[in-house]
Scaffold this motif. Sequence first.
Motif: not given
Length: 475
Positions: A6-18
């Motif tokens: 139904d939806y998505f999330v990008i689990l990342a951190e600052m300066r990871t290319g998000s």
Amino acid sequence: MADRFDYFVILAEMRTGSNFLEATVNSYPGLKCWGEAYNPAFVGKANADQLCGITKAQREQRPEALLEAMIAQTDGLAGFRFFHNHDARMLDRFMNDPRCAKIVLTRNPLESYVSKKIADETGQWRLGDLKDAKTAKITFEKPEFERMLDAIKAFQIEVQRRLQVSGQTAFYINYEDIKDIDVVNGLARFLGVDVERNATSQKTKVQNPSQLKDKVKNYDQMVAELSGIDHFNLSNTPNFEPRRGPTVPSYVAAAQATLLYLPVRSGPEAAVRDWLAALDGVDETELTAGFNQKTLRQWKRRAKEHRSFTVISHPVVRLHRAFCTHIVSTGEHSYREIRDLLRTTYDLPLPVGAVDDGYSKEQHKTAFLKFVDFVKGNLNAQTSVRVDPSWASQSEIIRGFSEFALPDMIVREETLSRDLACLAEAVGIQAPPSCGAQDGDHPFALAEIYDDEIEQAVKQTYQRDYMIFGFRPLA
């Protein structure tokens, strides 16, 4: 496949290319990433105080409202980026939802750290064209890097465990993979989009492509200091011991004083209970016990300015006490089935029945060392026998307490009278003159058999307790 999520999330951190990944994802039909929707400082993108008609104040009151708005206003699959310091309330919401697609973006933490420091220095957090590029050389600061590394590792471990426990999977992508169109097309298929691209997004450019030595002023110092960081967790003590609960029914409260005792089994339990009774001049039977979580909450509400405490013992002292009480003895506290198993399977030189005058000090030492070896395997899930609270790690027992409430004070058996007097003073009561010693070493006192061989064997068994509590060999 198209209605898998139904939806998505990008689990990342600052300066990871998000930012780069978001732009590429948004180039596919039917996918829309709305930015850092739950960043505490803004909504979606820097300086924005609303997104999809939901203000920052409204998001604070009800964070799910923003997710609902993003989904409603997306023609296809909506998503957002989420970092470890974003609204923790939403972490439970989407991690527990199998209808949410999880994309885990990672990058070499050192590269992320340097990139962030450069962005802090230049004020440039996103690059659209080389002509606008700003550069700077930064100074590596080990404590700062370690704090960032610890936060990232803790978040990644939490995400991994939540996925495992819920039986979900995620799409893992590394910083270097973002420009690999085959990988990104695979990500699109994971999200239910069959359309393929021939190239990744060109809206965002790599900001600092040079080598680390060209970006760090104290590069040689950085290399030297990084050598002291345990990249492979070599110093970690493996822990296969089963998690323990708070064991609330074992807690004991004073009859009148607002003190609550959280017992660690095989500690000086009888001595502490006697002290609690003497505190109010009552019989031990008048102490309050048999709590459940509801009745303990009620006691805490009634007992104003209460203090709770537990007592830890030197691992050799505690384990020998457990051995004498539950294994050597055949009395009411004996674990008869385990005792028989230890005799027949682990070759403990114990008699079938009660010990008598023929049971020597040498036998006792040999049996104890074999028991120590058994407990080591038992704690590491190598036996079929339960991990009994009488010899479970003290650190694990106290961690179990924390599921309900941590003790205010951790008292050590060797300074019991002094520490209990401080507790009594904290609740305004004159403590009894002393706390009696704990009995339990029969038929031989620990001092009669203790040596360096026993100390080292127990230390190998309870490595975490020795490390966490700083135990030293007995005097």
